[in-house]
Write a protein that holds these residues in place. Structure first.
Motif, PDB file in Angstrom:
ATOM      1  N   TYR A 121      40.175  45.469 -45.825  1.00 59.30           N
ATOM      2  CA  TYR A 121      40.849  46.170 -44.724  1.00 59.30           C
ATOM      3  C   TYR A 121      41.930  47.107 -45.266  1.00 59.30           C
ATOM      4  N   LYS A 162      49.467  43.619 -34.421  1.00 57.50           N
ATOM      5  CA  LYS A 162      48.769  42.481 -33.829  1.00 57.50           C
ATOM      6  C   LYS A 162      47.462  42.857 -33.128  1.00 57.50           C
ATOM      7  N   TYR A 181      41.231  42.275 -38.141  1.00 58.44           N
ATOM      8  CA  TYR A 181      41.264  42.028 -39.595  1.00 58.44           C
ATOM      9  C   TYR A 181      40.047  41.219 -40.023  1.00 58.44           C
ATOM     10  N   LYS A 224      51.134  40.639 -37.055  1.00 57.25           N
ATOM     11  CA  LYS A 224      50.529  39.332 -37.300  1.00 57.25           C
ATOM     12  C   LYS A 224      50.279  39.172 -38.794  1.00 57.25           C
ATOM     13  N   GLU A 225      50.517  37.975 -39.271  1.00 59.22           N
ATOM     14  CA  GLU A 225      50.336  37.652 -40.688  1.00 59.22           C
ATOM     15  C   GLU A 225      48.848  37.438 -40.953  1.00 59.22           C
ATOM     16  N   VAL A 226      48.302  38.113 -41.978  1.00 53.06           N
ATOM     17  CA  VAL A 226      46.859  38.010 -42.220  1.00 53.06           C
ATOM     18  C   VAL A 226      46.505  37.494 -43.607  1.00 53.06           C
ATOM     19  N   GLU A 227      47.389  37.662 -44.598  1.00 59.41           N
ATOM     20  CA  GLU A 227      47.097  37.172 -45.945  1.00 59.41           C
ATOM     21  C   GLU A 227      48.382  36.688 -46.609  1.00 59.41           C
TER      22      GLU A 227
END
Length: 285
Positions: free
Chosen positions: A109, A100, A104, A171-174
């Motif tokens: 990344y 987290k 991003y 944390k969710e990013v994609e």
């Protein structure tokens, strides 16, 4: 008499939803002791309770004729089976998540990063399409702890609410793709079993149509009927019945669940009263 063999997950939410669907299709199953297989009492079907990641292989080999499982397992196992119906439950997304505190920007990344997952094939295909090179650490469970123990820089896993990721400092990013429960079949079903499958699909579609739609009843002045009918097309057209009260009628129709709040506002503005929304158990077009 031929019996269609269906493989379902032996435990968990997907198993419960699969058995609930069969029950809603009017198929009675007795499996109180949770055996590895059960025979329906009133339909030519036998249920095999298996690990979900084994189901594609068993269906490909003909041990089971059909199976219920998540699309993600079908994609990952990549067996020679047919996806014949999306079932509308057990929906989830397959996402990439990072610690987290990391910043991003975009998919770049992940260039050269180590990513832990139980779905290496899906993940590898995704990054190959995006021309990004990553190192994949395949693990069978507890993917979300991989970053905290130093195994990986990121994780790729199934996400429903995202709470598990948050609990593990991620944390969710994609979102890579979305998945739901599907019905798969062997590519070489016998003619007899295809007939049974067609009957089962008829029932499943009737149940799913019922869940997607609602039955609506309302009272309205006759002067507004034409405008209301344009809002309520129904399956063909609304049913109109005269009321005892002069110049008023009762209209009956079917509307899609996703649309009815918006439609109700229009109906009220057109003078509709006493609007009732009733669930539909099954619907056959």
């Amino acid at each position: 008499m031929n019996t269609l063999k269906i493989a379902v997950q032996k435990s968990g939410r997907l198993s419960e939803k699969s058995l609930q669907l069969l029950e809603e299709c009017g198929i009675k199953i007795s499996n109180g002791e949770r055996k590895l297989k059960a025979v329906a009492q009133n339909f030519p079907i036998e249920i095999l309770f298996l690990r979900d990641d084994d189901i594609p292989q068993y269906v490909e080999q003909g041990v089971a004729d059909i199976g219920v499982l998540g699309e993600n397992e079908v994609w990952e196992k990549d067996k020679q089976v047919n996806i014949i119906e999306q079932l509308g439950f057990a929906g989830c997304r397959m996402s990439l998540a990072i610690p987290k505190d990391e910043i991003y920007t975009d998919l770049n990344y992940f260039q050269g990063k180590r990513i832990a997952t139980s779905y290496p094939k899906i993940l590898n295909n995704f990054f190959a399409k995006n021309n990004i090179s990553v190192l994949i650490e395949e693990i069978s469970g507890s993917v979300e702890i991989a970053t905290s123990i130093g195994l990986a820089d990121a994780v790729f896993d199934i996400v429903s609410t995202g709470s598990t990721l948050l609990m593990n400092g991620l944390k969710e990013v994609e979102t890579v793709t979305k998945s739901e429960a599907v019905l798969i079949s062997n590519k070489n079903l016998s003619q007899e079993n295809q007939v049974i499958l067609d009957k089962l699909l008829f029932r499943i579609k009737a149940v799913r149509e019922g869940k997607r739609n609602k039955y609506i009843l309302l009272n309205a002045p006759n002067s507004a009927i034409d405008e209301i009918c344009s809002v309520l097309p129904g399956m063909k057209s609304p049913t109109i019945l005269p009321l005892v009260e002069k110049d008023w009628s009762s209209l009956h129709s079917v509307i899609q669940e996703d649309d009815y709040w918006q439609i109700i506002e229009q109906l009220k503005n057109l003078g509709a009263e006493g609007i009732l929304i009733i669930p539909i158990e099954k619907m056959i077009r």
